[in-house]
Design a protein around this motif. Sequence first.
Motif, PDB file in Angstrom:
ATOM      1  N   GLN A  58       0.831  -1.218   0.000  1.00  0.00           N
ATOM      2  CA  GLN A  58       0.000   0.000   0.000  1.00  0.00           C
ATOM      3  C   GLN A  58       0.859   1.260   0.000  1.00  0.00           C
ATOM      4  O   GLN A  58       1.506   1.549   1.000  1.00  0.00           O
ATOM      5  CB  GLN A  58      -0.924  -0.020   1.199  1.00  0.00           C
ATOM      6  CG  GLN A  58      -1.962  -1.138   1.058  1.00  0.00           C
ATOM      7  CD  GLN A  58      -2.745  -1.389   2.320  1.00  0.00           C
ATOM      8  OE1 GLN A  58      -2.350  -0.949   3.395  1.00  0.00           O
ATOM      9  NE2 GLN A  58      -3.831  -2.113   2.212  1.00  0.00           N
ATOM     10  N   TRP A  59       0.859   1.984  -1.072  1.00  0.00           N
ATOM     11  CA  TRP A  59       0.133   1.618  -2.293  1.00  0.00           C
ATOM     12  C   TRP A  59       1.100   1.622  -3.474  1.00  0.00           C
ATOM     13  O   TRP A  59       1.912   2.540  -3.577  1.00  0.00           O
ATOM     14  CB  TRP A  59      -1.033   2.580  -2.606  1.00  0.00           C
ATOM     15  CG  TRP A  59      -2.022   2.653  -1.502  1.00  0.00           C
ATOM     16  CD1 TRP A  59      -2.140   3.629  -0.569  1.00  0.00           C
ATOM     17  CD2 TRP A  59      -3.056   1.688  -1.192  1.00  0.00           C
ATOM     18  NE1 TRP A  59      -3.179   3.357   0.299  1.00  0.00           N
ATOM     19  CE2 TRP A  59      -3.757   2.171  -0.079  1.00  0.00           C
ATOM     20  CE3 TRP A  59      -3.452   0.484  -1.788  1.00  0.00           C
ATOM     21  CZ2 TRP A  59      -4.830   1.481   0.472  1.00  0.00           C
ATOM     22  CZ3 TRP A  59      -4.516  -0.190  -1.228  1.00  0.00           C
ATOM     23  CH2 TRP A  59      -5.194   0.308  -0.121  1.00  0.00           C
ATOM     24  N   GLY A  62      -1.438   4.735  -7.738  1.00  0.00           N
ATOM     25  CA  GLY A  62      -1.744   6.044  -7.163  1.00  0.00           C
ATOM     26  C   GLY A  62      -3.233   6.211  -6.896  1.00  0.00           C
ATOM     27  O   GLY A  62      -4.011   5.248  -6.927  1.00  0.00           O
ATOM     28  N   ALA A  63      -3.630   7.480  -6.669  1.00  0.00           N
ATOM     29  CA  ALA A  63      -5.018   7.775  -6.305  1.00  0.00           C
ATOM     30  C   ALA A  63      -5.994   7.326  -7.396  1.00  0.00           C
ATOM     31  O   ALA A  63      -7.092   6.833  -7.098  1.00  0.00           O
ATOM     32  CB  ALA A  63      -5.172   9.268  -6.039  1.00  0.00           C
ATOM     33  N   ASP A  65      -5.749   4.805  -9.401  1.00  0.00           N
ATOM     34  CA  ASP A  65      -5.920   3.343  -9.369  1.00  0.00           C
ATOM     35  C   ASP A  65      -6.826   2.932  -8.204  1.00  0.00           C
ATOM     36  O   ASP A  65      -7.652   2.028  -8.341  1.00  0.00           O
ATOM     37  CB  ASP A  65      -4.556   2.663  -9.258  1.00  0.00           C
ATOM     38  CG  ASP A  65      -4.692   1.148  -9.209  1.00  0.00           C
ATOM     39  OD1 ASP A  65      -5.163   0.584 -10.214  1.00  0.00           O
ATOM     40  OD2 ASP A  65      -4.378   0.542  -8.171  1.00  0.00           O
ATOM     41  N   LEU A  66      -6.664   3.614  -7.076  1.00  0.00           N
ATOM     42  CA  LEU A  66      -7.529   3.303  -5.926  1.00  0.00           C
ATOM     43  C   LEU A  66      -8.994   3.576  -6.269  1.00  0.00           C
ATOM     44  O   LEU A  66      -9.886   2.774  -5.978  1.00  0.00           O
ATOM     45  CB  LEU A  66      -7.134   4.208  -4.754  1.00  0.00           C
ATOM     46  CG  LEU A  66      -6.379   3.574  -3.602  1.00  0.00           C
ATOM     47  CD1 LEU A  66      -6.120   4.597  -2.519  1.00  0.00           C
ATOM     48  CD2 LEU A  66      -7.174   2.401  -3.026  1.00  0.00           C
ATOM     49  N   ARG A  67      -9.198   4.723  -6.908  1.00  0.00           N
ATOM     50  CA  ARG A  67     -10.557   5.096  -7.304  1.00  0.00           C
ATOM     51  C   ARG A  67     -11.114   4.089  -8.315  1.00  0.00           C
ATOM     52  O   ARG A  67     -12.274   3.690  -8.248  1.00  0.00           O
ATOM     53  CB  ARG A  67     -10.500   6.507  -7.912  1.00  0.00           C
ATOM     54  CG  ARG A  67     -11.796   7.226  -7.931  1.00  0.00           C
ATOM     55  CD  ARG A  67     -11.567   8.700  -8.258  1.00  0.00           C
ATOM     56  NE  ARG A  67     -12.844   9.327  -8.512  1.00  0.00           N
ATOM     57  CZ  ARG A  67     -13.706   9.655  -7.560  1.00  0.00           C
ATOM     58  NH1 ARG A  67     -13.429   9.428  -6.308  1.00  0.00           N
ATOM     59  NH2 ARG A  67     -14.859  10.202  -7.862  1.00  0.00           N
ATOM     60  N   LEU A  97     -14.838   5.257  -2.079  1.00  0.00           N
ATOM     61  CA  LEU A  97     -14.321   6.431  -2.802  1.00  0.00           C
ATOM     62  C   LEU A  97     -15.219   6.896  -3.936  1.00  0.00           C
ATOM     63  O   LEU A  97     -14.960   7.927  -4.545  1.00  0.00           O
ATOM     64  CB  LEU A  97     -12.920   6.127  -3.358  1.00  0.00           C
ATOM     65  CG  LEU A  97     -11.860   5.773  -2.316  1.00  0.00           C
ATOM     66  CD1 LEU A  97     -10.519   5.506  -2.989  1.00  0.00           C
ATOM     67  CD2 LEU A  97     -11.708   6.891  -1.287  1.00  0.00           C
TER      68      LEU A  97
END
Length: 237
Positions: A58-59, A62-63, A65-67, A97
């Motif tokens: 983690q992670w 980036g943001a 990919d999380l979304r 998210l």
Amino acid sequence: MDGAPPDAEWQALLAGEPSRAGSLAPLFAPVLAPGGCVVGRLAQTLDGRIATRAGHSQWIGGAGDLRHTHRLRALCQAVVVGAGTVREDDPRLSTRLVPGPSPLRVVIDPRRRLPAHHRVFSDGAPSLLVATTPGPATHGTAEVLELPAPLDLAALLAALRARGCARIFVEGGGQTVSRFLLAGLLDRLHVTVAPMILGSGRPAFDLPEVATVHEGLRFAWTPHPIEPDMLFDVALR
Ligand SMILES: NC(=O)c1ccc[n+]([C@@H]2O[C@H](COP(=O)([O-])OP(=O)(O)OC[C@H]3O[C@@H](n4cnc5c(N)ncnc54)[C@H](OP(=O)(O)O)[C@@H]3O)[C@@H](O)[C@H]2O)c1
């Protein structure tokens, strides 16, 4: 919304960022195809690692990919992970998210080695532990789905579909996604590549050894920039 599927869930997902409808449609329309979809996903480094050898991940993505991962959870009725992911990450596997429902959490732990204190087995949200070793019908707050050994992933998918899960998201880790890939059960593969090198660690894909390059699996792919990473959408069917 040219090219986007006329789907109520899709509309809800775009509520937060309608301007992205054009760029998101090609990526998510196959997931929303009538008849369902099994989509595998991993975030890997340039050298093909999904975690350090010790299991820290983690992670890597980036943001964006999380979304993307949360959006897949919201669009799918079931999210499948292997025992190694629950052991290392203790994930909740819920949709937080983006707008949308959380999927049924499905954990493959054939030998029932994971303790019940993990969040997927103790937070009360719907979970299914997939086991082949006989035992109790529940594990913490999770229901147990007992299948014959060795585990047949096609039988698992059939059982999930019988529960109304037509869209199934295989979220990780590498061993689990690799086994679905090897069994020919994935319709799509979403691989996010992050601009980093670990130099060692757990592999994204772990498949039987090949002797020559032409024996490797080769695909067509569509790249989607998701800053700061690159997501590759591979159509397997
Ligand atoms: N970067 C990413 O995208 C990403 C995503 C998820 C996880 N991760 C990381 O990756 C690591 C975990 O991945 P991993 O590849 O080591 O493990 P994993 O895929 O999460 O779990 C593998 C284990 O699950 C069980 N299993 C899964 N499918 C099975 C099948 N078809 N038949 C029999 N058993 C099956 C087996 O458990 P037993 O051996 O106990 O029987 C197997 O050892 C963690 O460090 C996590 O942080 C990274």
